[in-house]
Scaffold this motif. Structure first.
Motif, PDB file in Angstrom:
ATOM      1  N   LEU A 163       0.837  -1.204   0.000  1.00  0.00           N
ATOM      2  CA  LEU A 163       0.000   0.000   0.000  1.00  0.00           C
ATOM      3  C   LEU A 163       0.869   1.250   0.000  1.00  0.00           C
ATOM      4  O   LEU A 163       0.596   2.204  -0.740  1.00  0.00           O
ATOM      5  N   GLU A 164       1.904   1.254   0.791  1.00  0.00           N
ATOM      6  CA  GLU A 164       2.833   2.395   0.819  1.00  0.00           C
ATOM      7  C   GLU A 164       3.409   2.636  -0.577  1.00  0.00           C
ATOM      8  O   GLU A 164       3.435   3.778  -1.058  1.00  0.00           O
ATOM      9  N   LYS A 165       3.842   1.585  -1.247  1.00  0.00           N
ATOM     10  CA  LYS A 165       4.411   1.713  -2.592  1.00  0.00           C
ATOM     11  C   LYS A 165       3.392   2.282  -3.568  1.00  0.00           C
ATOM     12  O   LYS A 165       3.726   3.148  -4.391  1.00  0.00           O
ATOM     13  N   LEU A 166       2.158   1.822  -3.488  1.00  0.00           N
ATOM     14  CA  LEU A 166       1.116   2.314  -4.386  1.00  0.00           C
ATOM     15  C   LEU A 166       0.793   3.787  -4.137  1.00  0.00           C
ATOM     16  O   LEU A 166       0.600   4.557  -5.079  1.00  0.00           O
ATOM     17  N   ILE A 167       0.737   4.176  -2.872  1.00  0.00           N
ATOM     18  CA  ILE A 167       0.443   5.573  -2.541  1.00  0.00           C
ATOM     19  C   ILE A 167       1.579   6.476  -3.016  1.00  0.00           C
ATOM     20  O   ILE A 167       1.341   7.513  -3.658  1.00  0.00           O
ATOM     21  N   ILE A 168       2.805   6.111  -2.736  1.00  0.00           N
ATOM     22  CA  ILE A 168       3.946   6.928  -3.146  1.00  0.00           C
ATOM     23  C   ILE A 168       4.021   7.016  -4.669  1.00  0.00           C
ATOM     24  O   ILE A 168       4.262   8.087  -5.232  1.00  0.00           O
ATOM     25  N   GLU A 169       3.774   5.896  -5.345  1.00  0.00           N
ATOM     26  CA  GLU A 169       3.789   5.897  -6.814  1.00  0.00           C
ATOM     27  C   GLU A 169       2.696   6.811  -7.364  1.00  0.00           C
ATOM     28  O   GLU A 169       2.935   7.614  -8.270  1.00  0.00           O
ATOM     29  N   LYS A 170       1.496   6.692  -6.818  1.00  0.00           N
ATOM     30  CA  LYS A 170       0.382   7.537  -7.270  1.00  0.00           C
ATOM     31  C   LYS A 170       0.713   9.007  -7.054  1.00  0.00           C
ATOM     32  O   LYS A 170       0.504   9.839  -7.942  1.00  0.00           O
ATOM     33  N   ASN A 171       1.257   9.324  -5.889  1.00  0.00           N
ATOM     34  CA  ASN A 171       1.579  10.718  -5.581  1.00  0.00           C
ATOM     35  C   ASN A 171       2.700  11.236  -6.480  1.00  0.00           C
ATOM     36  O   ASN A 171       2.706  12.410  -6.851  1.00  0.00           O
ATOM     37  N   ALA A 172       3.638  10.376  -6.836  1.00  0.00           N
ATOM     38  CA  ALA A 172       4.735  10.772  -7.729  1.00  0.00           C
ATOM     39  C   ALA A 172       4.221  11.139  -9.113  1.00  0.00           C
ATOM     40  O   ALA A 172       4.817  11.954  -9.812  1.00  0.00           O
ATOM     41  N   LEU A 173       3.114  10.553  -9.494  1.00  0.00           N
ATOM     42  CA  LEU A 173       2.555  10.782 -10.827  1.00  0.00           C
ATOM     43  C   LEU A 173       1.612  11.980 -10.882  1.00  0.00           C
ATOM     44  O   LEU A 173       0.956  12.195 -11.907  1.00  0.00           O
ATOM     45  N   VAL A 174       1.579  12.785  -9.826  1.00  0.00           N
ATOM     46  CA  VAL A 174       0.697  13.942  -9.786  1.00  0.00           C
ATOM     47  C   VAL A 174       0.955  14.879 -10.969  1.00  0.00           C
ATOM     48  O   VAL A 174       0.025  15.518 -11.474  1.00  0.00           O
ATOM     49  N   VAL A 175       2.176  14.940 -11.449  1.00  0.00           N
ATOM     50  CA  VAL A 175       2.507  15.843 -12.571  1.00  0.00           C
ATOM     51  C   VAL A 175       1.773  15.445 -13.853  1.00  0.00           C
ATOM     52  O   VAL A 175       1.605  16.269 -14.757  1.00  0.00           O
ATOM     53  N   PHE A 176       1.343  14.185 -13.956  1.00  0.00           N
ATOM     54  CA  PHE A 176       0.654  13.718 -15.148  1.00  0.00           C
ATOM     55  C   PHE A 176      -0.863  13.756 -15.039  1.00  0.00           C
ATOM     56  O   PHE A 176      -1.562  13.368 -15.968  1.00  0.00           O
ATOM     57  N   GLN A 177      -1.376  14.215 -13.893  1.00  0.00           N
ATOM     58  CA  GLN A 177      -2.832  14.326 -13.729  1.00  0.00           C
ATOM     59  C   GLN A 177      -3.367  15.414 -14.647  1.00  0.00           C
ATOM     60  O   GLN A 177      -2.714  16.415 -14.899  1.00  0.00           O
ATOM     61  N   SER A 178      -4.571  15.184 -15.141  1.00  0.00           N
ATOM     62  CA  SER A 178      -5.170  16.205 -16.013  1.00  0.00           C
ATOM     63  C   SER A 178      -6.015  17.155 -15.197  1.00  0.00           C
ATOM     64  O   SER A 178      -6.329  16.970 -14.093  1.00  0.00           O
TER      65      SER A 178
END
Length: 178
Positions: A163-178
């Protein structure tokens, strides 16, 4: 470990409780004077210290490269911590209720000695009572907060700290959010 050197800063994270009141935000803003960085986030919205360290690293990198969503480090940190481009959404997620709250206190300074002074001042000004809090045990709430599906978590079955890995990965991808 709750202290790391990140880029040119020493960053420290403490867990504990504060009695949130109207003056808390004013005190927090005052603590951010000069080279100081000080931010609080609800402990129930944090999966680990790594999430906060990674958010701080991303925020300082973004400001240094002029790719940030905010011009202020304390706001950019919240954006990166919660994985949303929307400052208002990040502030809503960081919101504390009046009264006692369990929090992460995140402080950083370029000078290690000044970091220790900042931590002492933050504890005093925020009336912070340091207490060990186990992060990430509220799996369902974290999954809801960060929009992590059961399928995504199941795809990581058998991996440590999935879960930690998924949250950190999701947050890292914030730059690609539309």
């Amino acid at each position: 470990m709750n202290q790391l050197k990140i880029n040119s800063h020493f960053c420290s994270i403490k867990t504990g409780n504060i009695n949130y009141k109207e003056s808390t935000i004013k005190s927090l803003l005052a603590l951010n004077a000069g080279e100081n960085f000080c931010q609080i986030v609800p402990a129930n919205k944090a999966c680990s210290f790594n999430q906060a360290f990674f958010a701080f690293e991303q925020a300082t990198d973004a400001l240094a490269k002029n790719t940030s969503f905010s011009y202020k480090l304390n706001l950019e940190f919240l954006i990166r911590f919660f994985g949303t481009k929307q400052i208002n959404a990040a502030l809503d997620l960081a919101e504390l209720k009046a009264g006692k709250n369990s929090i992460l206190l995140v402080c950083a300074q370029k000078d290690k000695k000044k970091l220790n002074e900042l931590l002492m001042n933050a504890k005093k000004e925020l009336e912070f009572e340091e207490k060990k809090i186990v992060l990430g045990k509220n799996k369902k709430e974290l999954m809801d907060t960060y929009n992590i599906s059961k399928n995504a978590l199941e795809s990581m079955k058998g991996q440590k700290n999935a879960l930690e890995k998924l949250i950190i990965e999701k947050n890292a991808l914030v730059v690609f959010q539309s």
